[in-house]
Design an enzyme around this catalytic site. Structure first.
Site, PDB file in Angstrom:
ATOM      1  N   ASP A   7       0.866  -1.173   0.000  1.00 58.05           N
ATOM      2  CA  ASP A   7       0.000   0.000   0.000  1.00 58.05           C
ATOM      3  C   ASP A   7       0.908   1.230   0.000  1.00 58.05           C
ATOM      4  O   ASP A   7       2.098   1.136   0.348  1.00 58.05           O
ATOM      5  CB  ASP A   7      -0.892  -0.031   1.242  1.00 58.05           C
ATOM      6  CG  ASP A   7      -1.735   1.221   1.388  1.00 58.05           C
ATOM      7  OD1 ASP A   7      -2.365   1.642   0.406  1.00 58.05           O
ATOM      8  OD2 ASP A   7      -1.759   1.786   2.506  1.00 58.05           O
ATOM      9  N   ASP A   9      -0.077   5.075   0.998  1.00 55.65           N
ATOM     10  CA  ASP A   9      -0.234   6.081   2.042  1.00 55.65           C
ATOM     11  C   ASP A   9      -0.089   5.485   3.438  1.00 55.65           C
ATOM     12  O   ASP A   9      -0.759   4.508   3.793  1.00 55.65           O
ATOM     13  CB  ASP A   9      -1.604   6.748   1.928  1.00 55.65           C
ATOM     14  CG  ASP A   9      -1.766   7.505   0.625  1.00 55.65           C
ATOM     15  OD1 ASP A   9      -0.757   7.684  -0.086  1.00 55.65           O
ATOM     16  OD2 ASP A   9      -2.907   7.910   0.307  1.00 55.65           O
ATOM     17  N   ASP A 181      -1.546  -0.315   6.142  1.00 59.62           N
ATOM     18  CA  ASP A 181      -1.816   0.298   7.447  1.00 59.62           C
ATOM     19  C   ASP A 181      -3.286   0.254   7.819  1.00 59.62           C
ATOM     20  O   ASP A 181      -3.643   0.538   8.962  1.00 59.62           O
ATOM     21  CB  ASP A 181      -1.377   1.764   7.427  1.00 59.62           C
ATOM     22  CG  ASP A 181      -2.294   2.610   6.550  1.00 59.62           C
ATOM     23  OD1 ASP A 181      -3.095   3.401   7.071  1.00 59.62           O
ATOM     24  OD2 ASP A 181      -2.237   2.443   5.310  1.00 59.62           O
TER      25      ASP A 181
END
Length: 262
Positions: A7, A9, A181
């Protein structure tokens, strides 16, 4: 073949790649002075509490409505001129090290992000990863945004894209890694044999502990140029990043409305 899917961000970079472009868009007249102040607030909210599926859907819908009819040419110029300024100083050192480890082991490294392809592709090239899977906006014959998406790289769609990539590239997902996250990336994490929660939000942290998944904390942003001297950032970028500038305003408005109603 094995692969590692990252991922973007708060996993590879320390902030939202979408909200980070507020200031360049303000300088180019796409955002007001008030909007750039609000974007700072939105960034803090993103860092502290993240975004659940319902909020992301509201943001996506409002964002696409706002960008309909925008020209991609002007936005492409902004991206080319500000990518190094905006994104590369906030890349996690730990992510760079981990990407290098996977590449040294012969694994394909792929960034999988809900951010616009026009942000993710040049950053992926700058990082030297093998491929990117990202959101793609539709444009008409004149190169203007239609207000629709060709592909939304979010939630279960990320998992679908990973499986399609694996089928096309003979990747053994059971022997592969994924890093994120956010709890919204649970489908992505479950596609591989080695899911890793990075700086996880509360929901993902609880899930990772319950499932016995590895948890890592990245905390050292480093300017990419200092790690990759001699490389220039990719210049091939185009339109859908306009959604990023619009997203700054819409995100703040949605959060403000929720707090006002509470």
């Amino acid at each position: 073949m094995e692969a590692a899917f990252f991922d973007l961000d708060k996993t590879v970079i320390a902030k939202s790649s979408v909200l980070a472009f507020g200031r360049p868009f303000y300088r180019e007249g796409l955002l007001s002075k008030g909007a750039i102040v609000k974007s700072a607030y939105a960034q803090v909210i993103f860092m502290l509490v993240g975004a659940d599926e319902a909020k992301m859907e509201k943001l996506r819908t409002a964002m696409l409505r706002m960008i309909r009819g925008w020209s991609q040419r002007h936005v492409a110029q902004i991206v080319r001129e500000t990518l190094d300024e905006v994104v590369t100083p906030i890349i996690f050192k730990e992510a760079l090290d981990l990407i290098a480890e996977h590449q040294a082991a012969g694994r394909e490294v792929v960034i999988v992000s809900s951010a616009p392809e026009e942000v993710v592709q040049p950053l992926g090239e700058y990082l030297g990863v093998d491929d990117v899977l990202a959101t793609r906006a539709e444009v008409d014959h004149a190169g203007d945004y239609t207000g629709e998406l060709a592909f939304y790289s979010y939630g279960p769609h990320k998992a679908d894209a990973i499986r399609a990539f694996a089928d096309a590239n003979d990747v053994d997902l059971g022997a592969s890694w994924a890093y994120s996250d956010s709890i919204t990336d649970e489908p992505m994490l479950r596609t591989v044999g080695h899911p890793v929660a990075v700086n996880p939000d509360k929901e993902l942290g609880r899930l990772a502990k319950a499932e016995g998944w590895e948890i890592r904390n990245f905390a050292k942003p480093v300017r990419l140029r200092s790690r990759m001297s001699g490389k220039e950032p990719a210049l091939a970028a185009s339109g859908a990043l306009a959604a990023a500038g619009a997203g700054v305003v819409v995100w703040w408005w949605l959060r403000h409305r929720e707090h006002a109603a509470a």
